[in-house]
Design an enzyme around this catalytic site. Structure first.
Site, PDB file in Angstrom:
ATOM      1  N   GLU A 107      49.976  61.743  42.179  1.00 30.30           N
ATOM      2  CA  GLU A 107      50.669  62.468  41.098  1.00 30.30           C
ATOM      3  C   GLU A 107      49.680  62.928  40.032  1.00 30.30           C
ATOM      4  OE1 GLU A 107      53.516  59.704  39.519  1.00 30.30           O
ATOM      5  OE2 GLU A 107      54.575  59.555  41.441  1.00 30.30           O
ATOM      6  N   ASP A 158      40.853  45.411  44.177  1.00 31.74           N
ATOM      7  CA  ASP A 158      40.303  44.082  44.459  1.00 31.74           C
ATOM      8  C   ASP A 158      41.030  43.410  45.628  1.00 31.74           C
ATOM      9  OD1 ASP A 158      38.607  41.822  43.237  1.00 31.74           O
ATOM     10  OD2 ASP A 158      40.580  40.885  43.286  1.00 31.74           O
TER      11      ASP A 158
HETATM   12  C1  GLC Z   1      37.017  40.014  44.619  1.00 33.17           C
HETATM   13  C2  GLC Z   1      36.096  40.107  43.419  1.00 33.17           C
HETATM   14  C3  GLC Z   1      35.634  38.724  43.051  1.00 33.17           C
HETATM   15  C4  GLC Z   1      36.841  37.909  42.670  1.00 33.17           C
HETATM   16  C5  GLC Z   1      37.875  37.912  43.779  1.00 33.17           C
HETATM   17  C6  GLC Z   1      39.196  37.438  43.274  1.00 33.17           C
HETATM   18  O1  GLC Z   1      36.367  39.618  45.760  1.00 33.17           O
HETATM   19  O2  GLC Z   1      35.044  40.980  43.702  1.00 33.17           O
HETATM   20  O3  GLC Z   1      34.707  38.729  42.000  1.00 33.17           O
HETATM   21  O4  GLC Z   1      36.453  36.583  42.404  1.00 33.17           O
HETATM   22  O5  GLC Z   1      38.109  39.192  44.312  1.00 33.17           O
HETATM   23  O6  GLC Z   1      39.763  38.372  42.422  1.00 33.17           O
END
Ligand code: GLC
Length: 516
Positions: free
Chosen positions: A248, A202
């Site tokens: 790993e 993310d």
């Molecule tokens: C990313 C995710 C989104 C979230 C953001 C913060 O863009 O896809 O849904 O709100 O990160 O984690």
């Protein structure tokens, strides 16, 4: 590098767990529902299931605010349920991938509660703290996501501000603190030990930060406008550390790096960084064949020579749905055909295979602070009025839920779900679509304006996708009127599939040709 094939040769399917399928009837999707939905994914023919966060969370950002990285939120089930999901997926030949959220935690995570308890606490440097500006305001002019508001919140107790690119409930962590970095790597180890085979990372472009926290240049006052400012060289070093841990155990990582320029994005993908990077350049593209061709070539002119692999995404839980954005299911089918025949690793968003549109969400049912409820509407499973969501679902159902349901579409050979299934079967049968070289064809090849043409070749095997995007139909010249068989036709049940191509392409349709 084109003959080596991508590090993961399959297709990823994103599950947004709150809305995928409800196993316990409380109106929110869960792991029991995900288990029950696996047969649909096996029927479809995808290879990996990436689930958005399932971890313990206060749900300020519906799971992207993690309070415990190593436990499942009760709304979704238990660790045992996760283990059972992994086992069931494995039995169907499907890999389970989880969401890795490296840039921030919840403000209710024990790490942050400790960090905030005292400036002397060992966890203090796991987050980003700065003194106020001379006027007492935030340390710099950064703006957070989801609101025209500072990316900093004052902690009254210590008199310092903490950084949060997203909600104040999502404090950024500090990857330059060795103990924090090691704790994050341990999170990956924990899940790999439970059979998780991959991760989606993310907003991973944010983890390397310029610790002097300079102001954004004038004129850049919105997060979305910051674009490539968020590329700091230290990110690469952190990605290398992540990669060593994954190697790993042979796990795969696909990064969500919101970086516009392919040259900059390239730093995040490759042998010493992430295996794959999402590429969102088509997700925001206008419906125009020349523009799609330009964007594909823009990315591939950088990625392909470097042996880097794009993961083309046309939708996710943050953006309006494909069919809503493009304005018709016919266009969404054309887009899917291009996505599933491009070089790289396609990532599908749940429900796009049903041609779903965004739900209409009345103001009194809005729940997301980022305005993204429409695309997160529950997936309809049955033709009943509640579409398989036994009590009232947490968000309204999408339009035409009964006719677009999984049950209705699996039974209808002309459905969008069956088109996706045929495309996935073709991808599995044709190595050229996975590891083959790629070229965008143009006028010199007899491709008329308004048609996007993607050629894939592997030795003597050759396939060409033709996508009519001008809405007027096209007739190709004589070069195309013989020697080709139609492998896929996006119209209805594909009546031309298996027949010789005659050179004609209807408006808002795509076909995949195989050299006869
Ligand atoms: C990313 C995710 C989104 C979230 C953001 C913060 O863009 O896809 O849904 O709100 O990160 O984690």
């Amino acid at each position: 590098m084109t003959n080596d094939g991508p590090p993961f040769g399959g297709v990823i399917y994103q599950v947004y767990p709150r809305s995928f399928r409800d196993g316990d009837g409380d109106g929110v999707g869960d792991l029991a529902g995900m288990r029950a939905g696996l047969d649909h994914l096996a029927w479809l023919g995808v290879d990996a299931v990436w689930s958005s966060p399932l971890y313990r969370s206060p749900m300020a950002d519906f799971g992207y605010d993690i309070a415990d990285h190593c436990d499942i939120d009760p709304v979704f089930g238990t660790l045992d349920d996760l283990d059972a999901f992994v086992a069931d997926a494995d039995a169907r030949g499907l890999q389970v991938w989880l969401d890795f959220v490296p840039n921030h935690t919840s403000d209710r995570h024990r790490w942050f509660e400790a960090a905030r308890s005292s400036t002397e606490d060992l966890h203090r440097d796991w987050y980003v703290w700065r003194d106020p500006a001379p006027d007492g305001g935030p340390p710099n002019n950064w703006v957070r996501h989801f609101a025209d508001a500072p990316a900093w919140t004052l902690d009254e107790r210590s008199g310092q501000y903490y950084l949060h690119h997203f909600l104040p409930e999502q404090p950024d962590v500090n990857w330059d603190t060795p103990a924090l970095r090691e704790a994050q790597l341990d999170v990956l180890r924990f899940w790999m030990d439970r059979g998780v085979r991959g991760f989606r990372a993310d907003v991973v472009h944010l983890i390397g930060q310029d610790r002097s926290y300079p102001d954004d240049p004038p004129g850049v006052d919105r997060f979305d406008g910051r674009g490539d400012f968020h590329h700091h060289t230290s990110t690469k070093e952190h990605l290398r550390a992540i990669r060593r841990v994954l190697d790993e155990r042979g796990a795969i990582i696909v990064g969500e790096s919101y970086l516009e320029q392919p040259e900059v994005l390239l730093a995040h993908v490759g042998d010493d960084a992430q295996h794959l990077s999402f590429v969102f350049h088509l997700l925001g593209a206008p419906w125009d064949a020349a523009e799609w061709a330009r964007r594909i070539m823009e990315v591939e002119s950088v990625f392909e020579p470097a042996g880097a692999w794009p993961s083309w995404a046309l939708g996710n839980h943050d953006r309006p749905r494909l069919a809503t954005r493009l304005g018709s299911e016919a266009r969404a089918r054309v887009a899917a055909t291009v996505q599933l025949t491009l070089r790289g690793v396609p990532c599908l968003f749940q429900g796009d295979e049903l041609g779903l549109e965004d739900a209409i969400v009345p103001p009194d049912r809005v729940v997301d602070p980022g305005g993204r409820d429409g695309c997160r509407a529950p997936v309809p499973w049955t033709e009943d009025p509640d579409a398989g969501w036994s009590s009232s679902a947490w968000l309204p159902l999408p339009p035409d839920a009964a006719t677009r349901s999984v049950a209705a579409q699996q039974a209808d050979p002309a459905s969008t779900a069956n088109l996706y299934r045929r495309l996935l079967a073709l991808r599995h049968a044709e190595p050229a679509l996975v590891r083959g070289a790629q070229r965008i064809l143009g006028g010199a090849d007899g491709i008329p304006d308004g048609v996007l043409a993607v050629q894939r070749t592997d030795g003597v095997d050759e396939l060409v996708t033709l996508a009519e995007m001008a809405g007027r139909g096209a007739v190709l010249d004589r070069r195309w009127a013989s020697g080709w068989t139609v492998a896929i036709d996006t119209q209805s049940a594909g009546p031309r599939e298996g027949t010789p191509f005659d050179g004609a392409l209807d408006a808002d349709t795509a076909i995949v040709l195989r050299r006869a």
